[in-house]
Write an enzyme that holds these catalytic residues in place. Structure first.
Site, PDB file in Angstrom:
ATOM      1  N   ARG A  64     -12.328  -0.034   4.010  1.00 43.41           N
ATOM      2  CA  ARG A  64     -11.220  -0.680   2.985  1.00 43.41           C
ATOM      3  C   ARG A  64     -11.259  -2.143   3.453  1.00 43.41           C
ATOM      4  O   ARG A  64     -11.148  -3.126   2.922  1.00 43.41           O
ATOM      5  CB  ARG A  64     -10.137  -0.016   2.967  1.00 43.41           C
ATOM      6  CG  ARG A  64      -9.276  -0.500   1.677  1.00 43.41           C
ATOM      7  CD  ARG A  64      -8.342   0.570   1.394  1.00 43.41           C
ATOM      8  NE  ARG A  64      -7.047  -0.065   0.385  1.00 43.41           N
ATOM      9  CZ  ARG A  64      -5.887  -0.337   0.758  1.00 43.41           C
ATOM     10  NH1 ARG A  64      -5.341  -0.238   1.928  1.00 43.41           N
ATOM     11  NH2 ARG A  64      -5.238  -0.706  -0.276  1.00 43.41           N
ATOM     12  N   HIS A  68     -11.858  -5.354   1.042  1.00 44.60           N
ATOM     13  CA  HIS A  68     -10.702  -6.072   1.014  1.00 44.60           C
ATOM     14  C   HIS A  68     -11.190  -7.727   1.361  1.00 44.60           C
ATOM     15  O   HIS A  68     -10.414  -8.621   0.871  1.00 44.60           O
ATOM     16  CB  HIS A  68      -9.387  -5.687   1.355  1.00 44.60           C
ATOM     17  CG  HIS A  68      -8.653  -4.700   0.414  1.00 44.60           C
ATOM     18  ND1 HIS A  68      -7.474  -4.572   0.152  1.00 44.60           N
ATOM     19  CD2 HIS A  68      -9.430  -3.759  -0.288  1.00 44.60           C
ATOM     20  CE1 HIS A  68      -7.335  -3.766  -0.551  1.00 44.60           C
ATOM     21  NE2 HIS A  68      -8.392  -3.011  -1.136  1.00 44.60           N
ATOM     22  N   ASN A  96      -2.651  -5.489   0.004  1.00 42.34           N
ATOM     23  CA  ASN A  96      -2.867  -5.364   1.567  1.00 42.34           C
ATOM     24  C   ASN A  96      -1.352  -5.050   2.373  1.00 42.34           C
ATOM     25  O   ASN A  96      -1.689  -4.264   3.339  1.00 42.34           O
ATOM     26  CB  ASN A  96      -3.472  -6.424   2.197  1.00 42.34           C
ATOM     27  CG  ASN A  96      -4.691  -6.952   1.529  1.00 42.34           C
ATOM     28  OD1 ASN A  96      -5.569  -6.076   1.237  1.00 42.34           O
ATOM     29  ND2 ASN A  96      -5.209  -8.264   1.844  1.00 42.34           N
ATOM     30  N   HIS A 195     -13.545   6.277  -2.574  1.00 37.14           N
ATOM     31  CA  HIS A 195     -12.286   7.181  -2.528  1.00 37.14           C
ATOM     32  C   HIS A 195     -12.558   8.558  -2.393  1.00 37.14           C
ATOM     33  O   HIS A 195     -11.507   9.374  -2.416  1.00 37.14           O
ATOM     34  CB  HIS A 195     -11.460   6.906  -3.745  1.00 37.14           C
ATOM     35  CG  HIS A 195     -10.955   5.619  -4.022  1.00 37.14           C
ATOM     36  ND1 HIS A 195     -10.180   5.213  -4.963  1.00 37.14           N
ATOM     37  CD2 HIS A 195     -10.864   4.567  -3.060  1.00 37.14           C
ATOM     38  CE1 HIS A 195      -9.929   3.926  -4.752  1.00 37.14           C
ATOM     39  NE2 HIS A 195     -10.213   3.446  -3.717  1.00 37.14           N
ATOM     40  N   THR A 196     -13.548   8.860  -1.617  1.00 38.65           N
ATOM     41  CA  THR A 196     -13.960  10.434  -1.358  1.00 38.65           C
ATOM     42  C   THR A 196     -13.423  10.546   0.141  1.00 38.65           C
ATOM     43  O   THR A 196     -13.257  11.623   0.641  1.00 38.65           O
ATOM     44  CB  THR A 196     -15.326  10.677  -1.337  1.00 38.65           C
ATOM     45  OG1 THR A 196     -15.529  12.008  -1.104  1.00 38.65           O
ATOM     46  CG2 THR A 196     -16.011   9.752  -0.319  1.00 38.65           C
TER      47      THR A 196
END
Length: 324
Positions: A64, A68, A96, A195-196
């Site tokens: 992530r 981001h 964040n 998102h697994t």
């Protein structure tokens, strides 16, 4: 142009290349550190494997961080900069704040690299490699990370607030957010498969489990015990209820069963007739296709406006700009 003029021009070009490096538009390369820091990749991998072994969630956190970082002014390590008395970075931006993590792991990696190759490996490249190694550590397949990014000397709180896709977006909003960064809809669906792994805070899925109808009833009920209608904002639930610490294609199967945790997740599947439904079905039944598409999309993401050549710097400490 005379031969003497050609020679002079060539000498000038060589001088600039020697003293200032290649132009900023130089391409990234998978072998960028093969001579300057041959142990760079193995050093990063070792630290990532250690961190993920201690806490599987850290794999999702490192993945992530790269995402981001890249969505805000390109893959330049800007997300790693701490606030100072004269500078406000991206860490306190809404997507964040109290959410992104893994900075200590990045610090460890950077310290290890500085001890063997001081001033060579950028923080932006560390994020790109750590993201890949995290996926592999949790059971996903690998891809070739292109390297040669340099680090920014600034960050943007406002861009972090506006450019990172919200978990409350509808499908059209998701497509727009990713299109604005140069991604196809197919790449957006593949990247959503990150998102697994990982978890989300109650405040990000409360409205879905209490107000939406396209959610499995038993699943919603189980989530309400972790996420009351008020309070418990920071309580965590896995994004993939089936295999939350394994990088696989179960995320897509969950969507088909209306078990997407976030509103934005479930938007990718709407019962078989949506524009992205067929892709979700394909990934659900064929994890190899998902792995291939995910790796290719990650390479695309890693190419978002990198600083190269003489742009930016190689930070000695990923949390702050080099002094002097």
């Amino acid at each position: 142009m005379t031969s003497s003029q050609v020679i002079v021009k060539l000498c000038i070009t060589i001088f600039f290349l020697i003293h200032y490096g290649p132009p900023a538009s130089a391409q990234l390369s998978s072998t960028f550190y093969s001579s300057s820091c041959p142990k760079a990749l193995s050093t990063i991998k070792s630290a990532v494997n250690s961190a993920v072994a201690k806490e599987s969630r850290m794999g999702a956190s490192l993945l992530r961080l790269h995402f981001h970082d890249c969505f805000v002014n390109g893959c330049d390590g800007s997300i790693l900069l701490d606030d100072t008395a004269n500078f406000t970075g991206e860490k306190t931006a809404a997507p964040n704040n109290n959410s992104v993590r893994g900075f200590d792991v990045v610090d460890t990696i950077k310290s290890n690299l500085e001890s063997i190759c001081p001033g060579v490996v950028s923080c932006a490249d560390i994020l790109a490699v750590a993201a890949r190694d995290s996926v592999v550590a949790l059971g996903g397949s690998t891809w070739s990370v292109l390297l040669g990014r340099r680090d920014s000397t600034t960050a943007s709180l406002s861009a972090a607030n506006s450019n990172i896709p919200s978990p409350f977006l509808n499908l059209s909003g998701l497509i727009t957010a990713f299109t604005n960064k140069g991604f196809t809809t197919k790449e957006m669906v593949a990247l959503s498969g990150s998102h697994t792994i990982g978890q989300a805070r109650c405040t990000l899925f409360r409205s879905r489990i209490y107000n939406e109808t396209n959610i499995n009833t038993a699943y919603a009920t189980s989530l309400k015990s972790k996420c009351p209608s008020s309070g418990g904002d920071n309580n965590l639930s896995p994004l993939d209820t089936t295999s939350p610490t394994t990088f696989d294609s179960a995320y897509y199967t969950n969507l088909i069963n209306n078990k997407g945790l976030l509103h934005s997740d479930q938007q990718l599947y709407s019962g078989g007739s949506g524009s992205t439904d067929s892709q979700v079905k394909s990934y659900s039944s064929n994890s190899a296709t998902f792995f291939t598409d995910f790796g290719n999309a990650m390479i695309t993401m890693g190419n978002l406006s990198p600083l190269t050549g003489t742009s930016g710097q190689i930070r000695t400490n990923c949390r702050k700009v080099n002094s002097g």
